[in-house]
Scaffold this motif. Structure first.
Motif, PDB file in Angstrom:
ATOM      1  N   ALA A 133       0.744  -1.186   0.028  1.00  0.00           N
ATOM      2  CA  ALA A 133       0.121  -0.057   0.021  1.00  0.00           C
ATOM      3  C   ALA A 133       0.752   1.347   0.168  1.00  0.00           C
ATOM      4  O   ALA A 133       2.030   1.273   0.585  1.00  0.00           O
ATOM      5  CB  ALA A 133      -0.931   0.065   1.368  1.00  0.00           C
ATOM      6  N   PRO A 134       0.240   2.363  -0.605  1.00  0.00           N
ATOM      7  CA  PRO A 134      -1.129   2.606  -1.271  1.00  0.00           C
ATOM      8  C   PRO A 134      -1.157   2.268  -2.864  1.00  0.00           C
ATOM      9  O   PRO A 134      -0.328   2.782  -3.488  1.00  0.00           O
ATOM     10  CB  PRO A 134      -1.384   4.044  -1.097  1.00  0.00           C
ATOM     11  N   VAL A 135      -1.582   1.048  -2.898  1.00  0.00           N
ATOM     12  CA  VAL A 135      -1.952   0.716  -4.246  1.00  0.00           C
ATOM     13  C   VAL A 135      -3.577   0.704  -4.473  1.00  0.00           C
ATOM     14  O   VAL A 135      -4.107  -0.299  -3.799  1.00  0.00           O
ATOM     15  CB  VAL A 135      -1.329  -0.443  -4.810  1.00  0.00           C
ATOM     16  N   ASP A 136      -4.008   1.271  -5.400  1.00  0.00           N
ATOM     17  CA  ASP A 136      -5.559   0.997  -5.670  1.00  0.00           C
ATOM     18  C   ASP A 136      -5.750  -0.545  -6.368  1.00  0.00           C
ATOM     19  O   ASP A 136      -5.358  -0.654  -7.338  1.00  0.00           O
ATOM     20  CB  ASP A 136      -6.390   2.272  -6.533  1.00  0.00           C
ATOM     21  N   VAL A 137      -7.060  -1.018  -5.696  1.00  0.00           N
ATOM     22  CA  VAL A 137      -7.554  -2.292  -6.143  1.00  0.00           C
ATOM     23  C   VAL A 137      -8.832  -2.278  -6.556  1.00  0.00           C
ATOM     24  O   VAL A 137      -9.752  -1.996  -5.685  1.00  0.00           O
ATOM     25  CB  VAL A 137      -6.997  -3.600  -5.178  1.00  0.00           C
ATOM     26  N   ASP A 156      -1.895 -12.464 -12.213  1.00  0.00           N
ATOM     27  CA  ASP A 156      -2.299 -12.472 -13.645  1.00  0.00           C
ATOM     28  C   ASP A 156      -1.967 -10.816 -13.816  1.00  0.00           C
ATOM     29  O   ASP A 156      -2.747  -9.878 -13.452  1.00  0.00           O
ATOM     30  CB  ASP A 156      -3.843 -12.665 -13.578  1.00  0.00           C
ATOM     31  N   THR A 157      -0.921 -10.977 -14.645  1.00  0.00           N
ATOM     32  CA  THR A 157      -0.174  -9.440 -14.699  1.00  0.00           C
ATOM     33  C   THR A 157      -1.324  -8.781 -15.693  1.00  0.00           C
ATOM     34  O   THR A 157      -0.991  -7.464 -15.882  1.00  0.00           O
ATOM     35  CB  THR A 157       1.093  -9.781 -15.311  1.00  0.00           C
ATOM     36  N   SER A 158      -2.345  -9.478 -16.475  1.00  0.00           N
ATOM     37  CA  SER A 158      -2.933  -8.494 -17.205  1.00  0.00           C
ATOM     38  C   SER A 158      -3.874  -7.794 -16.082  1.00  0.00           C
ATOM     39  O   SER A 158      -4.545  -6.646 -16.781  1.00  0.00           O
ATOM     40  CB  SER A 158      -4.001  -9.274 -18.013  1.00  0.00           C
ATOM     41  N   LYS A 159      -3.846  -8.097 -14.896  1.00  0.00           N
ATOM     42  CA  LYS A 159      -4.795  -7.127 -14.213  1.00  0.00           C
ATOM     43  C   LYS A 159      -4.103  -5.993 -13.679  1.00  0.00           C
ATOM     44  O   LYS A 159      -4.775  -4.993 -13.076  1.00  0.00           O
ATOM     45  CB  LYS A 159      -5.174  -7.925 -12.913  1.00  0.00           C
ATOM     46  N   ILE A 160      -2.883  -5.693 -14.025  1.00  0.00           N
ATOM     47  CA  ILE A 160      -2.053  -4.623 -13.426  1.00  0.00           C
ATOM     48  C   ILE A 160      -2.268  -3.601 -14.353  1.00  0.00           C
ATOM     49  O   ILE A 160      -1.938  -3.687 -15.754  1.00  0.00           O
ATOM     50  CB  ILE A 160      -0.603  -4.807 -13.498  1.00  0.00           C
ATOM     51  N   LYS A 161      -2.877  -2.516 -14.345  1.00  0.00           N
ATOM     52  CA  LYS A 161      -3.110  -1.150 -15.119  1.00  0.00           C
ATOM     53  C   LYS A 161      -2.271  -0.100 -14.442  1.00  0.00           C
ATOM     54  O   LYS A 161      -1.801   0.038 -13.325  1.00  0.00           O
ATOM     55  CB  LYS A 161      -4.699  -0.811 -14.995  1.00  0.00           C
ATOM     56  N   ARG A 162      -2.520   1.074 -15.308  1.00  0.00           N
ATOM     57  CA  ARG A 162      -1.736   1.972 -14.647  1.00  0.00           C
ATOM     58  C   ARG A 162      -2.126   2.656 -13.271  1.00  0.00           C
ATOM     59  O   ARG A 162      -1.341   3.229 -12.515  1.00  0.00           O
ATOM     60  CB  ARG A 162      -1.851   3.306 -15.859  1.00  0.00           C
TER      61      ARG A 162
END
Length: 255
Positions: A133-137, A156-162
């Motif tokens: 944290a802090p990372v928005d999920v 699943d790295t496709s879930k990682i966005k900007r």
């Protein structure tokens, strides 16, 4: 929020029992019994409904620069992103939950767990990505929930966005504090399980214990102390978190 804190908020806002009942949906008689002390152990869902009354209005800036007030329970991701940077909250099912700045000890514990996870993944050469944290999920991939777990792993790295993570991480740790205890033990447990998080740890350093919920198992939670390493189930127990440093810091009076 404790009953005494609610009583103070009631005075500040000038709410009558009838107004609290109207806003919360809790029967008037129940409200009166709780605030008078006649009911000593109210139900969790009743307390949650009452708590929302005293956080019911937050100011949200619209694109044009104007402010609007919206009832708690109706907020969206757009409202979350419109809040001032210094206003730390989580959005869960349309409700805003205030987040106090973490203590040094809280961050030290999260950092130590993240360090061990990151070292293991780097040595293994795996594809999973740890975060702290802090990372928005955006947990449910909808417009009503945005959380900030203390530590997590997403494979699943496709879930990682900007902006952060879109969808459920595989592994989540919440470090319990007095202000988040009720949320971590009940609300977030339910949310993480329903969203598809595979493993959820509740780390209660005041009691020196870790509750491990591995939702793919038939038995949970499994409770560990800080006296021995705790296995991470999504890695079949090959990764174990050592609490030696954390236990030593606590003995030294870490706050």
């Amino acid at each position: 929020m404790t009953i005494n804190e609610m009583k103070e908020k009631k005075k500040e806002k000038g709410y009558s029992y009838a107004k609290i009942a109207e806003l919360s949906g809790v029967p008037l008689g129940t409200v009166q019994k709780i605030f008078s002390g006649e009911t000593e152990s109210p139900r969790y869902d009743t307390l949650t409904a009452l708590e929302q009354v005293f956080n019911e209005q937050l100011e949200v800036r619209e694109p044009g620069g104007l402010y609007k007030a919206r009832k708690n329970g109706e907020y969206t991701i757009d409202d979350y992103r419109a809040l001032p940077d210094e206003q730390r909250v989580e959005l869960i099912d349309g409700y805003f939950y205030d987040m106090a700045s973490p203590t040094f000890g809280h961050q030290s514990i999260g950092g130590e767990i993240h360090r061990q996870i990151a070292n293991y993944i780097m040595e293994l050469g795996g594809n999973c990505r740890p975060f702290i944290a802090p990372v928005d999920v955006q947990l449910d991939c909808d417009e009503r929930t945005m959380v900030q777990p203390d530590v997590g792993i997403v494979c699943d790295t496709s879930k990682i966005k900007r902006f952060g993570i879109y969808g459920a991480p595989d592994f989540v740790v919440e470090v319990v504090s007095s202000s988040t205890k009720k949320k971590d033990y009940a609300l977030k447990l339910s949310k993480y399980m329903e969203a598809g998080v595979r493993e959820y740890w509740i780390l209660d350093f005041a009691q020196e214990k870790v509750l491990v919920y591995f939702f793919e198992s038939d038995v949970y939670p499994v409770i560990y102390g800080f006296d021995k390493p705790v296995p991470v189930n999504i890695y079949n127990g090959e990764l174990k978190i050592d609490f030696t440093n954390i236990a030593r810091w606590l003995k030294e009076g870490m706050e």
